[in-house]
Design a protein around this motif. Sequence first.
Motif, short mmCIF file in Angstrom:
data_model
loop_
_atom_site.label_atom_id
_atom_site.label_comp_id
_atom_site.label_asym_id
_atom_site.label_seq_id
_atom_site.Cartn_x
_atom_site.Cartn_y
_atom_site.Cartn_z
N ILE A 26 0.83 -1.20 0.00
CA ILE A 26 0.00 0.00 0.00
C ILE A 26 0.87 1.25 0.00
CG2 ILE A 26 -1.65 1.33 1.36
CD1 ILE A 26 -2.85 -1.33 2.28
N GLU A 27 1.95 1.24 0.77
CA GLU A 27 2.87 2.38 0.78
C GLU A 27 3.48 2.59 -0.60
OE1 GLU A 27 5.67 1.45 3.79
OE2 GLU A 27 4.32 1.93 5.47
N ARG A 28 3.85 1.50 -1.26
CA ARG A 28 4.41 1.60 -2.62
C ARG A 28 3.36 2.16 -3.58
NH1 ARG A 28 6.79 -3.85 -4.68
NH2 ARG A 28 8.07 -3.43 -2.83
N ALA A 29 2.11 1.74 -3.42
CA ALA A 29 1.05 2.25 -4.29
C ALA A 29 0.87 3.75 -4.09
CB ALA A 29 -0.26 1.52 -3.99
N GLN A 110 -5.02 2.97 -8.18
CA GLN A 110 -6.01 3.14 -7.12
C GLN A 110 -6.79 1.85 -6.89
OE1 GLN A 110 -8.22 6.55 -8.48
NE2 GLN A 110 -6.94 8.01 -7.35
N ALA A 111 -7.12 1.14 -7.99
CA ALA A 111 -7.82 -0.14 -7.85
C ALA A 111 -6.94 -1.17 -7.15
CB ALA A 111 -8.25 -0.65 -9.23
N ALA A 112 -5.65 -1.18 -7.52
CA ALA A 112 -4.72 -2.12 -6.87
C ALA A 112 -4.56 -1.78 -5.39
CB ALA A 112 -3.37 -2.08 -7.58
N LYS A 113 -4.52 -0.50 -5.07
CA LYS A 113 -4.40 -0.09 -3.66
C LYS A 113 -5.64 -0.50 -2.88
CE LYS A 113 -4.04 3.98 -0.69
NZ LYS A 113 -3.95 5.47 -0.64
N LYS A 114 -6.82 -0.32 -3.47
CA LYS A 114 -8.06 -0.69 -2.79
C LYS A 114 -8.10 -2.19 -2.52
CE LYS A 114 -13.07 -0.11 -3.09
NZ LYS A 114 -14.20 0.43 -3.90
N LEU A 115 -7.65 -2.97 -3.49
CA LEU A 115 -7.60 -4.42 -3.30
C LEU A 115 -6.64 -4.79 -2.18
CD1 LEU A 115 -8.34 -7.28 -4.17
CD2 LEU A 115 -6.54 -7.16 -5.90
N ALA A 116 -5.48 -4.14 -2.15
CA ALA A 116 -4.50 -4.42 -1.10
C ALA A 116 -5.05 -4.02 0.27
CB ALA A 116 -3.20 -3.67 -1.38
N GLN A 117 -5.80 -2.93 0.33
CA GLN A 117 -6.40 -2.50 1.60
C GLN A 117 -7.42 -3.52 2.09
OE1 GLN A 117 -7.80 1.37 0.33
NE2 GLN A 117 -6.12 2.44 1.38
N THR A 118 -8.20 -4.09 1.15
CA THR A 118 -9.17 -5.12 1.53
C THR A 118 -8.46 -6.36 2.04
OG1 THR A 118 -10.73 -4.30 -0.14
CG2 THR A 118 -11.09 -6.52 0.71
N GLU A 119 -7.40 -6.75 1.35
CA GLU A 119 -6.64 -7.92 1.79
C GLU A 119 -5.96 -7.67 3.13
OE1 GLU A 119 -4.01 -8.72 -1.41
OE2 GLU A 119 -5.51 -9.73 -2.65
#
Length: 229
Positions: A26-29, A110-119
């Motif tokens: 998430i930090e990288r995103a 942003q979509a990848a970050k949202k997925l990582a936040q859910t995980e």
Amino acid sequence: MDADEFLLEIDPINYELEVERLTVQIERADQNLAEVDVDIQNTESLIELAKENLKLQQDNLARIQQLISKNATTDTKLDTARMDELSSRNALRTLANQTSAFRQRTNTLQAAKKLAQTELKRATVDVARTQVSAPITGTLVSVDVEAGDYVKTGDPLFSINDTETMEVSCQLRVDELYWVWLQAGGHASPRVATRGRPTGKEATFEIPNIPVEVAFPFRDTEYLWSGVL
């Protein structure tokens, strides 16, 4: 034991590593999103310059065309002005396409970050679940695992006897059940369908919840509990 009392712990290292990995992701995103935002701002600045340059080239082309109509210049200069104007338009189009690509990349990040936040939320819950506590107040009957055992989802870990609720078998004869039914407000002569000859008004002895008292004699002492039949 009381409810929520700690019983055992599942090794949390794998779940903690997953939390750490997703946190870094998430930090990288966020860093990538910041870089793309800078690229968009820089490209928008270049677009403003390209628009000004295109306006100059268009004005120059119009001036050359006027001179051509007066036979005051050569066709070579007209061709050069046209090439310069075309080059300016292509440069502006290229910058606009770059901006669109940057914005699309922003949406992807942003979509990848949202997925990582859910995980990450799920991984955090997994870490919390490694601390296993008693779900109810009761007596520990058995422990089905030992230190170092491998367990998977659905494996039994322990058994607890609920001491707050107890089920007592109550044997009643039909006439006793009928009497209880009457005390609960049933009619004296219910119509009951006979086998093979339905009457259309079938009746059953459905007894509502009735407060009862459970008595248990033990060593000259009678213990009483309130219950529901």
